[in-house]
Design a protein around this motif. Structure first.
Motif, PDB file in Angstrom:
ATOM      1  N   GLY A  45     -85.936  25.467 -14.802  1.00  0.00           N
ATOM      2  CA  GLY A  45     -85.240  24.643 -15.770  1.00  0.00           C
ATOM      3  C   GLY A  45     -83.811  25.078 -16.004  1.00  0.00           C
ATOM      4  N   TYR A  46     -83.622  26.050 -16.874  1.00  0.00           N
ATOM      5  CA  TYR A  46     -82.275  26.484 -17.261  1.00  0.00           C
ATOM      6  C   TYR A  46     -81.396  26.854 -16.065  1.00  0.00           C
ATOM      7  N   ALA A  47     -81.943  27.627 -15.118  1.00  0.00           N
ATOM      8  CA  ALA A  47     -81.113  28.155 -14.030  1.00  0.00           C
ATOM      9  C   ALA A  47     -80.952  27.183 -12.863  1.00  0.00           C
ATOM     10  N   SER A  48     -82.014  26.416 -12.570  1.00  0.00           N
ATOM     11  CA  SER A  48     -81.972  25.564 -11.383  1.00  0.00           C
ATOM     12  C   SER A  48     -81.624  24.110 -11.671  1.00  0.00           C
ATOM     13  N   GLY A  49     -81.818  23.680 -12.922  1.00  0.00           N
ATOM     14  CA  GLY A  49     -81.338  22.357 -13.286  1.00  0.00           C
ATOM     15  C   GLY A  49     -82.375  21.283 -13.524  1.00  0.00           C
ATOM     16  N   LEU A  50     -83.666  21.587 -13.362  1.00  0.00           N
ATOM     17  CA  LEU A  50     -84.670  20.599 -13.742  1.00  0.00           C
ATOM     18  C   LEU A  50     -84.685  20.463 -15.261  1.00  0.00           C
ATOM     19  N   ALA A  51     -85.050  19.287 -15.748  1.00  0.00           N
ATOM     20  CA  ALA A  51     -85.129  19.072 -17.190  1.00  0.00           C
ATOM     21  C   ALA A  51     -86.179  20.007 -17.779  1.00  0.00           C
ATOM     22  N   VAL A  52     -85.773  20.791 -18.754  1.00  0.00           N
ATOM     23  CA  VAL A  52     -86.688  21.789 -19.332  1.00  0.00           C
ATOM     24  C   VAL A  52     -87.930  21.120 -19.912  1.00  0.00           C
ATOM     25  N   ASP A  53     -87.771  19.972 -20.535  1.00  0.00           N
ATOM     26  CA  ASP A  53     -88.924  19.261 -21.105  1.00  0.00           C
ATOM     27  C   ASP A  53     -89.910  18.849 -20.019  1.00  0.00           C
ATOM     28  N   ASP A  54     -89.396  18.457 -18.857  1.00  0.00           N
ATOM     29  CA  ASP A  54     -90.284  18.079 -17.745  1.00  0.00           C
ATOM     30  C   ASP A  54     -91.057  19.297 -17.238  1.00  0.00           C
ATOM     31  N   VAL A  55     -90.355  20.424 -17.123  1.00  0.00           N
ATOM     32  CA  VAL A  55     -91.016  21.654 -16.658  1.00  0.00           C
ATOM     33  C   VAL A  55     -92.069  22.093 -17.672  1.00  0.00           C
ATOM     34  N   LEU A  56     -91.762  21.970 -18.949  1.00  0.00           N
ATOM     35  CA  LEU A  56     -92.721  22.336 -19.991  1.00  0.00           C
ATOM     36  C   LEU A  56     -93.955  21.444 -19.927  1.00  0.00           C
ATOM     37  N   SER A  57     -93.756  20.140 -19.774  1.00  0.00           N
ATOM     38  CA  SER A  57     -94.892  19.217 -19.692  1.00  0.00           C
ATOM     39  C   SER A  57     -95.784  19.551 -18.506  1.00  0.00           C
ATOM     40  N   LEU A  58     -95.157  19.845 -17.374  1.00  0.00           N
ATOM     41  CA  LEU A  58     -95.912  20.213 -16.180  1.00  0.00           C
ATOM     42  C   LEU A  58     -96.711  21.491 -16.416  1.00  0.00           C
ATOM     43  N   SER A  59     -96.085  22.470 -17.054  1.00  0.00           N
ATOM     44  CA  SER A  59     -96.753  23.752 -17.308  1.00  0.00           C
ATOM     45  C   SER A  59     -97.902  23.600 -18.293  1.00  0.00           C
ATOM     46  N   LEU A  60     -97.711  22.806 -19.326  1.00  0.00           N
ATOM     47  CA  LEU A  60     -98.778  22.604 -20.304  1.00  0.00           C
ATOM     48  C   LEU A  60     -99.941  21.831 -19.707  1.00  0.00           C
ATOM     49  N   PHE A  61     -99.649  20.909 -18.786  1.00  0.00           N
ATOM     50  CA  PHE A  61    -100.717  20.236 -18.047  1.00  0.00           C
ATOM     51  C   PHE A  61    -101.509  21.264 -17.248  1.00  0.00           C
ATOM     52  N   ALA A  62    -100.792  22.183 -16.591  1.00  0.00           N
ATOM     53  CA  ALA A  62    -101.445  23.189 -15.754  1.00  0.00           C
ATOM     54  C   ALA A  62    -102.322  24.125 -16.567  1.00  0.00           C
ATOM     55  N   THR A  63    -101.901  24.458 -17.776  1.00  0.00           N
ATOM     56  CA  THR A  63    -102.619  25.452 -18.589  1.00  0.00           C
ATOM     57  C   THR A  63    -103.562  24.837 -19.612  1.00  0.00           C
ATOM     58  N   GLU A  64    -103.674  23.500 -19.603  1.00  0.00           N
ATOM     59  CA  GLU A  64    -104.444  22.807 -20.641  1.00  0.00           C
ATOM     60  C   GLU A  64    -103.919  23.192 -22.018  1.00  0.00           C
ATOM     61  N   SER A  65    -102.588  23.297 -22.094  1.00  0.00           N
ATOM     62  CA  SER A  65    -101.831  23.589 -23.325  1.00  0.00           C
ATOM     63  C   SER A  65    -102.010  25.020 -23.829  1.00  0.00           C
ATOM     64  N   LEU A  66    -102.579  25.900 -23.019  1.00  0.00           N
ATOM     65  CA  LEU A  66    -102.689  27.302 -23.415  1.00  0.00           C
ATOM     66  C   LEU A  66    -101.317  27.955 -23.385  1.00  0.00           C
ATOM     67  N   ARG A  67    -100.984  28.657 -24.474  1.00  0.00           N
ATOM     68  CA  ARG A  67     -99.718  29.377 -24.556  1.00  0.00           C
ATOM     69  C   ARG A  67     -99.989  30.770 -25.132  1.00  0.00           C
ATOM     70  N   PRO A  68     -99.131  31.737 -24.853  1.00  0.00           N
ATOM     71  CA  PRO A  68     -99.366  33.107 -25.338  1.00  0.00           C
ATOM     72  C   PRO A  68     -99.312  33.203 -26.863  1.00  0.00           C
ATOM     73  N   ASP A  69    -100.071  34.153 -27.389  1.00  0.00           N
ATOM     74  CA  ASP A  69     -99.968  34.479 -28.813  1.00  0.00           C
ATOM     75  C   ASP A  69     -98.679  35.232 -29.086  1.00  0.00           C
ATOM     76  N   LEU A  70     -98.215  35.988 -28.104  1.00  0.00           N
ATOM     77  CA  LEU A  70     -96.964  36.733 -28.234  1.00  0.00           C
ATOM     78  C   LEU A  70     -96.309  36.849 -26.860  1.00  0.00           C
ATOM     79  N   THR A  71     -95.015  36.563 -26.822  1.00  0.00           N
ATOM     80  CA  THR A  71     -94.228  36.763 -25.602  1.00  0.00           C
ATOM     81  C   THR A  71     -93.206  37.852 -25.865  1.00  0.00           C
ATOM     82  N   LEU A  72     -93.216  38.871 -25.026  1.00  0.00           N
ATOM     83  CA  LEU A  72     -92.273  39.980 -25.144  1.00  0.00           C
ATOM     84  C   LEU A  72     -91.222  39.832 -24.046  1.00  0.00           C
ATOM     85  N   LEU A  73     -89.992  39.618 -24.452  1.00  0.00           N
ATOM     86  CA  LEU A  73     -88.884  39.479 -23.512  1.00  0.00           C
ATOM     87  C   LEU A  73     -88.204  40.830 -23.334  1.00  0.00           C
TER      88      LEU A  73
END
Length: 200
Positions: free
Chosen positions: A100-128
């Motif tokens: 998304g950010y670096a390569s130029g795909l729409a971030v919302d599109d990438v997010l939708s694709l990822s949430l489809f892949a994970t059945e909307s599972l997201r981390p309880d905590l993300t450590l950057l």
């Protein structure tokens, strides 16, 4: 106690893998990584990271999502259902930043694709684990993969993307200064986990 799902994110050579493995060991958690973590995922990883492969951007996003879908189905969801903590080296945020950010795909599109892949599972905590791009370049090995070979502008966009995501979702993110030695970074990571998650 609810099993916790923790993701480590960061640019290349940030030290996130070292910290993710350490935390998984400390918590007796399932450790996994992206892309990869399953037989199918590791096959896709070999393609995605091969510097000799010319992967179209949309194909790259789809392959990342495919690896993620298999990982959730085979490893992450079963472990969480059994009450086991899971620690992953990269998850959805990597796709948002790299494709998304670096390569130029729409971030919302990438997010939708990822949430489809994970059945909307997201981390309880993300450590950057955050380090300057110049430091990342210094730390790289002699055989950089396809993403590591991108120019400094690409990696700066990755870092900026991560920091933007952390600012928006700050309740479920913690930004860790990764410039110290592994012990110093570990101390910061452990403090963030103890502050954000209810762990024994």
């Amino acid at each position: 106690m609810k099993a916790q799902f923790i993701a480590f994110e960061g640019g290349d050579a940030s030290g996130k893998t070292t910290q993710a493995r350490r935390v998984a060991d400390n918590l007796n958690a399932v450790f996994t990584r992206e892309p990869g973590g399953t037989t199918i995922g590791e096959s896709l990883r070999a393609i995605l990271l091969d510097p000799n492969e010319k992967v179209a951007l949309r194909a790259e996003a789809l392959l990342m999502a495919a690896s993620r879908a298999q990982l959730v189905a085979d490893v992450i969801s079963p472990a969480l259902s059994e009450g086991r903590h899971v620690v992953t080296d990269r998850f959805i945020a990597s796709s948002l930043t790299y494709q998304g950010y670096a390569s130029g795909l729409a971030v919302d599109d990438v997010l939708s694709l990822s949430l489809f892949a994970t059945e909307s599972l997201r981390p309880d905590l993300t450590l950057l684990i955050d380090i300057p791009v110049e430091e990342s370049i210094k730390r790289r090995g002699l055989n950089p993969d396809r993403f590591e070979q991108e120019d400094i502008s690409f990696h700066q966009k990755v870092r900026n993307g991560y920091l933007d995501l952390a600012a928006v979702e700050n309740k479920k993110w913690a930004v860790i200064d990764g410039t110290g030695n592994p012990q110093e970074v570990a101390s910061l990571v452990d403090k963030a986990i103890n502050k954000r998650l209810d762990l024994p």
